[in-house]
Design an enzyme around this catalytic site. Structure first.
Site, short mmCIF file in Angstrom:
data_model
loop_
_atom_site.label_atom_id
_atom_site.label_comp_id
_atom_site.label_asym_id
_atom_site.label_seq_id
_atom_site.Cartn_x
_atom_site.Cartn_y
_atom_site.Cartn_z
CG ASN A 175 -110.37 -35.21 9.48
OD1 ASN A 175 -110.90 -35.40 8.40
ND2 ASN A 175 -109.09 -35.43 9.68
N GLY A 176 -108.44 -32.60 10.77
CA GLY A 176 -107.73 -31.57 10.02
C GLY A 176 -106.63 -30.96 10.85
N GLY A 225 -107.11 -42.83 12.07
CA GLY A 225 -106.50 -42.48 13.35
C GLY A 225 -106.45 -43.69 14.25
CE1 TYR A 227 -101.24 -45.57 2.60
CE2 TYR A 227 -101.69 -43.60 3.89
CZ TYR A 227 -101.28 -44.92 3.82
OH TYR A 227 -100.92 -45.58 4.96
CB CYS A 242 -108.93 -36.92 13.30
SG CYS A 242 -107.72 -36.28 14.47
#
Length: 495
Positions: A119-120, A44, A263, A17
């Protein structure tokens, strides 16, 4: 369902996310949030949503699809307020459905609206779900996402004389795993980061005095915000009419994700003071030193392999060239492909420039190898376009383990590094993808390029060391434990 742009089911490593929040009275916060999410689209691509609070209520608009597919001028105009909270989602916890799109929304017992974006990935998802179920907040049979469970627990503990801030200070010390969380009660914007700081989260200030919090600094740049600082691991930041305040709910124990540098993050972002582009250039230079190749041209697999390829070309003094053209508009689609189109595979994403590569000994630089299907198809395509030799250089070590902290890798049994001769895995992978030579950068060089201390980074996908533990409800956890035991047994029997 396979993506129509994958080669035989190959998927790139995918982030979970991106989050973006803004507190800016007098500003068009919905449009600021839209552009912030646009900058974070890479994090995302399955769903997007924006919540806006005006002090009285919070309105949430979200749907499946890309940011540009979900929102238009009309929907953004309807979102009025001084707080915006946006989220891009890629599914790792919970299914890909509208219900799991974020921001999540719950109403507290005292009538306070609470919206949350995350996020996570949590490792105590099951335990928190059980707690929320005991309180009657969720139905575990519906497989609620970890984000929904956090939002439900946060809202349930928000009451008269005990606001969402105090609820957060009680909840987050109990939460285990990777989390960058933005949430709001409609009056203030709150940001919290797990004690290990696995995922990045940064604070910026707008020229007009408003405040922005985003998963990456690139999103601050896009909306014209000046970077101020990172949200510290274990910190709760509160932004309201009195300015910015900070409270600590846990001690910092840095374990930032090294794969963000390799990345995940945009190259124009900065993480803990280190330029992501600079880190990738340096990885490429180190890769050239560690694994030289006799080649005529260095080409990247765009776009993620480009900075490392530039670094490799600089250090090796082999000319750099763009030998592959990427279709910039390939992304998620709701139109299902025919079998004929599906067979085109990687050609829908990349097409070789024959006049550039024909007759050349190519050094092809990519960021990682996961299953190997994409590299195999790519090498075949380059040979068909006339490449004389194809030497592959990878800007990260072999991916051997899953990630439980917010990246969706394949199962360990599907990773190519675990399906070749363990005595010489690099040679095994080389044969599988049909390269003339293959080399990976060392873990040490990768970490050195990040300019972070090795004991302050998580490299679990490469080394199998999971600093935050593993979730009890993930089938990969038991598999990893078995593999680690087998690995330890082999190591103990070596002379």
């Amino acid at each position: 369902m396979l993506s129509p742009f994958d080669d035989r089911g190959e998927t790139e490593p995918r982030e979970e996310c991106g989050v973006f929040g803004v507190w800016a009275p007098g500003e068009d916060v919905s449009k600021l949030t839209y552009y912030g999410l646009y900058a974070l689209q890479h994090r995302g691509q399955e769903a997007a949503g924006i919540a806006v609070g005006d002090g009285d209520q919070i309105v949430v608009f979200k749907d499946l699809g890309l940011v540009s597919q979900v929102f238009d001028e009309q929907s953004l105009e309807a979102l009025k307020g001084h707080i915006g909270l946006g989220h891009n989602r890629y599914t790792t916890a919970g299914g890909n459905s509208w219900e799991n799109a974020q921001p999540m929304f719950r109403m507290a017992p005292d009538g306070t609206d609470v919206a949350l974006g995350h996020n996570g990935n949590l490792v105590d998802h099951r335990e928190l779900t059980q707690e929320a179920a005991r309180l009657g907040l969720v139905d575990p049979k519906e497989n609620p996402s970890d984000s929904l469970v956090m939002c439900a627990l946060l809202a349930a503990d928000t009451r008269e004389g005990h606001g969402v801030e105090e609820a957060a200070m009680e909840l987050f010390p109990k939460v285990k795993g990777a989390f960058c969380v933005l949430f709001t009660d409609g009056d203030a914007l709150y940001a919290a980061r797990d004690p290990q700081g696995v995922r990045p989260l940064s604070i910026g200030q707008l020229a007009g005095g408003g405040w922005v919090v985003a998963s990456e600094t690139a999103a601050l740049d896009i909306v014209g915000a000046r970077f101020v600082r990172d949200v510290e691991p274990g910190e709760l930041v509160i932004v309201d009419g009195d300015g910015v305040r900070s409270r600590r709910f846990a001690e910092t124990a840095h374990k930032g994700c090294v794969f963000e540098y390799v990345y995940l993050a945009r190259p124009d972002s900065v993480i803990r003071g280190r330029s992501v582009n600079g880190a990738r250039l340096q990885i490429g230079r180190k890769l050239a030193e560690e694994a030289p190749a006799d080649g005529d041209l260095v080409i990247p697999v765009p776009e993620s392999g480009t900075p490392a390829a530039v670094g490799y070309a600089q250090a090796s003094r082999i000319p750099f060239g763009q030998g592959l053209m990427k279709n910039a508009y390939v992304g998620r689609t709701f139109i299902q492909p025919s079998q004929t189109i599906r067979q085109l595979g990687i050609r829908l994403k990349l097409n070789p420039l024959r006049e550039v590569i024909e007759g050349k000994r190519l050094v092809v630089v990519d960021d990682s190898i996961v299953r190997g299907n994409t590299q195999r198809a790519l090498i075949k395509m380059l040979r068909e376009a006339g490449a004389k030799e194809v030497h592959v250089r990878i800007a990260s070590p072999p991916v051997k383990w899953p990630c439980f902290y917010g990246i969706d890798f394949a199962s360990p049994t599907e990773l190519i590094a675990n399906n070749v001769d363990a005595a010489d895995p690099v040679e095994g992978i080389r044969k599988e993808i049909d390269a003339d030579s293959l080399a990976f950068v060392s873990t040490e060089a990768m970490i050195e390029a990040s300019q972070q201390s090795s004991d302050e980074l998580c490299a679990a996908c490469f080394d199998g060391v999971f600093p935050l533990g593993m979730p009890s409800d993930n089938p990969n956890s038991a598999l990893v434990e078995t593999m680690l035991k087998q690995q330890a047994k082999k190591a103990s029997t070596k002379p």
